[in-house]
Every structure is written in C-alpha cells, then in structure tokens.
Design a protein around this motif. Structure first.
Motif, PDB file in Angstrom:
ATOM      1  N   VAL A 131      43.866  35.559  37.029  1.00  0.00           N
ATOM      2  CA  VAL A 131      43.641  33.582  37.323  1.00  0.00           C
ATOM      3  C   VAL A 131      43.838  33.506  39.441  1.00  0.00           C
ATOM      4  CG1 VAL A 131      44.214  31.572  37.401  1.00  0.00           C
ATOM      5  CG2 VAL A 131      43.712  33.146  35.417  1.00  0.00           C
ATOM      6  N   LYS A 132      44.863  34.393  39.032  1.00  0.00           N
ATOM      7  CA  LYS A 132      45.248  34.736  40.610  1.00  0.00           C
ATOM      8  C   LYS A 132      44.233  35.621  41.485  1.00  0.00           C
ATOM      9  CE  LYS A 132      49.342  36.205  43.510  1.00  0.00           C
ATOM     10  NZ  LYS A 132      50.615  36.885  43.007  1.00  0.00           N
ATOM     11  N   LEU A 133      43.668  35.855  40.910  1.00  0.00           N
ATOM     12  CA  LEU A 133      42.770  36.984  41.919  1.00  0.00           C
ATOM     13  C   LEU A 133      41.594  35.674  42.430  1.00  0.00           C
ATOM     14  CD1 LEU A 133      42.544  40.331  40.401  1.00  0.00           C
ATOM     15  CD2 LEU A 133      43.474  40.031  43.190  1.00  0.00           C
ATOM     16  N   THR A 134      40.897  35.475  41.029  1.00  0.00           N
ATOM     17  CA  THR A 134      40.137  33.742  41.374  1.00  0.00           C
ATOM     18  C   THR A 134      40.092  33.461  41.988  1.00  0.00           C
ATOM     19  OG1 THR A 134      40.739  32.826  39.609  1.00  0.00           O
ATOM     20  CG2 THR A 134      39.492  34.620  39.006  1.00  0.00           C
ATOM     21  N   GLU A 135      41.898  32.807  42.511  1.00  0.00           N
ATOM     22  CA  GLU A 135      41.846  31.873  43.509  1.00  0.00           C
ATOM     23  C   GLU A 135      42.042  32.881  45.242  1.00  0.00           C
ATOM     24  OE1 GLU A 135      45.858  30.685  42.409  1.00  0.00           O
ATOM     25  OE2 GLU A 135      44.690  29.268  40.369  1.00  0.00           O
ATOM     26  N   GLN A 136      42.823  34.124  45.201  1.00  0.00           N
ATOM     27  CA  GLN A 136      42.576  34.306  46.523  1.00  0.00           C
ATOM     28  C   GLN A 136      41.619  35.004  47.394  1.00  0.00           C
ATOM     29  OE1 GLN A 136      45.837  37.636  45.467  1.00  0.00           O
ATOM     30  NE2 GLN A 136      47.690  36.145  45.930  1.00  0.00           N
ATOM     31  N   LYS A 137      40.645  35.915  46.396  1.00  0.00           N
ATOM     32  CA  LYS A 137      39.546  36.448  46.385  1.00  0.00           C
ATOM     33  C   LYS A 137      38.389  35.248  46.192  1.00  0.00           C
ATOM     34  CE  LYS A 137      41.279  40.743  45.885  1.00  0.00           C
ATOM     35  NZ  LYS A 137      40.991  42.674  45.496  1.00  0.00           N
ATOM     36  N   GLU A 138      38.294  34.111  45.715  1.00  0.00           N
ATOM     37  CA  GLU A 138      37.397  33.454  45.463  1.00  0.00           C
ATOM     38  C   GLU A 138      36.181  34.422  45.060  1.00  0.00           C
ATOM     39  OE1 GLU A 138      36.377  31.415  49.522  1.00  0.00           O
ATOM     40  OE2 GLU A 138      38.114  30.120  48.790  1.00  0.00           O
ATOM     41  N   ILE A 139      36.630  34.925  43.308  1.00  0.00           N
ATOM     42  CA  ILE A 139      35.715  35.603  43.217  1.00  0.00           C
ATOM     43  C   ILE A 139      35.731  34.717  41.071  1.00  0.00           C
ATOM     44  CG2 ILE A 139      35.710  37.386  44.469  1.00  0.00           C
ATOM     45  CD1 ILE A 139      37.637  39.139  41.899  1.00  0.00           C
ATOM     46  N   GLY A 140      34.585  35.333  40.930  1.00  0.00           N
ATOM     47  CA  GLY A 140      34.686  34.953  39.572  1.00  0.00           C
ATOM     48  C   GLY A 140      36.073  35.317  38.305  1.00  0.00           C
ATOM     49  N   TYR A 141      36.192  35.135  37.144  1.00  0.00           N
ATOM     50  CA  TYR A 141      37.186  35.267  36.173  1.00  0.00           C
ATOM     51  C   TYR A 141      36.648  36.565  36.017  1.00  0.00           C
ATOM     52  CZ  TYR A 141      40.113  36.113  32.574  1.00  0.00           C
ATOM     53  OH  TYR A 141      41.080  36.454  31.447  1.00  0.00           O
TER      54      TYR A 141
END
Length: 249
Positions: free
Chosen positions: A29-39
């Motif tokens: 979830v954190k990576l989706t916010e940081q990298k603006e990628i899908g789950y």
C-alpha cells in the motif's frame, strides 16, 4: 502456483522464517502511494526475491471493521496472479474458520488450491468430537470422556455467564475472537465500541473462565478451549464453524 494451507488455532501467526502478511500488505500500500503504481505491481515489488515464499498471518488482513473484505481479497488474488506470471511457488497459511467464512461469503475457495496437514486435520476432528460431546453433555447429560474432561470446568463457567440475556457484549467478544486472530484491546474497542473501563470489566469476566486469555498483549481464545468458543457461537448465534469448514478436512 499459490497454495493455501489451512491451519487450526493460532500457532502459525508466530512462525519464524515466514513473511508477515500484514507487513507485506502495508508495504505494498505504501509503495502504491510512493511510486504511484497499482496494488498488484506494488505487491510484486514487496515480495522477497525467491522462487519459494511462505506467508503467515493472512488472517490479520480480515478485519471487516477497517475495510471489509477488500484487503484480504486483493492480497490473495494478487498473490495468485503474481505466482502464475512469475512462476513462483507461494504458500500461505490461513485459519480454517476464516477461510471457510470467506469461501461462503465470496467463493474465494474456487480460485485456490487448498490443503490441510495431517496435524491440523487431526486437531480439527478432535474439536469436532469435543463439540459433539458438549452437545450430548448439555442436552442429554452424557458424561464427558476422560481426555475431554479438561473442558468441563471452563465450559460450565462460561455457560453460567452466557445464559443471561444481559451478556450480549460477552457473547459478541467471544464470537469476535473466535472468528478473528488475536487482537489488541484497542482493536476490540473499535469493533464493539464502549469505553476502555467497560472493556476491562468485560475481559475480567471472560478471563476468569480461562476460555479467553491475554498473551503478549493480545486477547485471544486459549487454544485448548477453542471447541468451547465454537460451541457457544453455534448455540447462541447459529453459526456452525465446524460445518462451514467440514468440506476442506
């Protein structure tokens, strides 16, 4: 390939060497916010770089008061897609009662290969037998067998509490702990509401029976008394966890 290993009790939540599902999900979830990628991409990035991955504590994602079925459903389906695409063997361990509930609510069992080890199958069948004996003890006054006499005292203590109409909160907490993995008190308050002092009083009542216990700061059902909790969930709420889970044993 994604393999779902169904387990009994809560031992699997504390296994060393396994990836913690809650931490893995939170990182994704954190990576989706940081990298603006899908789950899905974020989950793939968060997984260890290995051809064989074992994941525990999947039960902890099943918290209906936080986000419904969403987290655990997205997590499981994501792992299945990743394992198929990347030729990775992923094994996850899930409490059989949690999986049975999800299977009946969302048909998730149709998407996964499930298995249950001999030890957990044996434990499940022993619970089934214990509950049957409690039914006979309650309805016909049958004597509990020697190996299950340890259940009698806590059962009678809990029955004395739950036979009152005014103990709805005690029953609600017992059901919550039976369906869920061990919980912090603040998590219980989020579900049941009320005050901290009221919860303390509630816990004091149930802890005295021995069926509910606190370990490492977490409130849970004492593993040897899980049949008692399952019995009362069926008797008082009409939810038969043994019957729901039977098809996978």
């Amino acid at each position: 390939m994604l393999r779902v290993e169904l387990v009994t009790g809560f031992d699997h939540l504390y296994e060393s060497g396994a990836v913690d599902a809650r931490k893995l999900h939170d990182l994704a979830v954190k990576l989706t916010e940081q990298k603006e990628i899908g789950y899905l991409d974020a989950l793939a990035s968060a997984l260890p770089a290995s051809k064989h991955v074992c994941i525990s504590s999947v039960d902890s994602l099943f918290k209906r008061y936080e986000a419904g079925f969403g987290p655990i459903k997205d997590f499981l389906l994501g792992l299945k897609l990743i394992s198929n695409q990347n030729d990775v063997v992923i094994k996850i361990r899930v409490n059989i009662f949690v999986f049975a509930f999800l299977a009946h609510a969302k048909n998730l069992d149709l998407m996964f290969h499930t298995e249950i080890a001999a030890m957990h199958k044996s434990r499940f069948l022993s619970w089934q037998n214990a509950i049957h004996n409690l039914v006979l003890f309650e309805s016909k006054g049958r004597i509990i067998t020697c190996e299950q006499k340890v259940l009698v005292k806590p059962y009678l203590k809990l029955r004395k509490i739950l036979e009152r109409d005014s103990t709805r909160n005690e029953l609600a907490l017992l059901a919550l702990l039976t369906f869920s993995c061990p919980m912090h008190e603040k998590e219980i308050l989020k579900v049941l509401g009320g005050s901290d002092s009221a919860l303390k009083a509630l816990l004091f009542t149930l802890l005295d029976t021995g069926v509910v216990t606190i370990s490492c700061g977490l409130v849970t059902i004492e593993q040897m008394y899980i049949p008692i909790a399952v019995f009362f969930v069926r008797a008082k709420l009409g939810v038969d966890l043994i019957q729901l889970s039977q098809r996978w044993v």
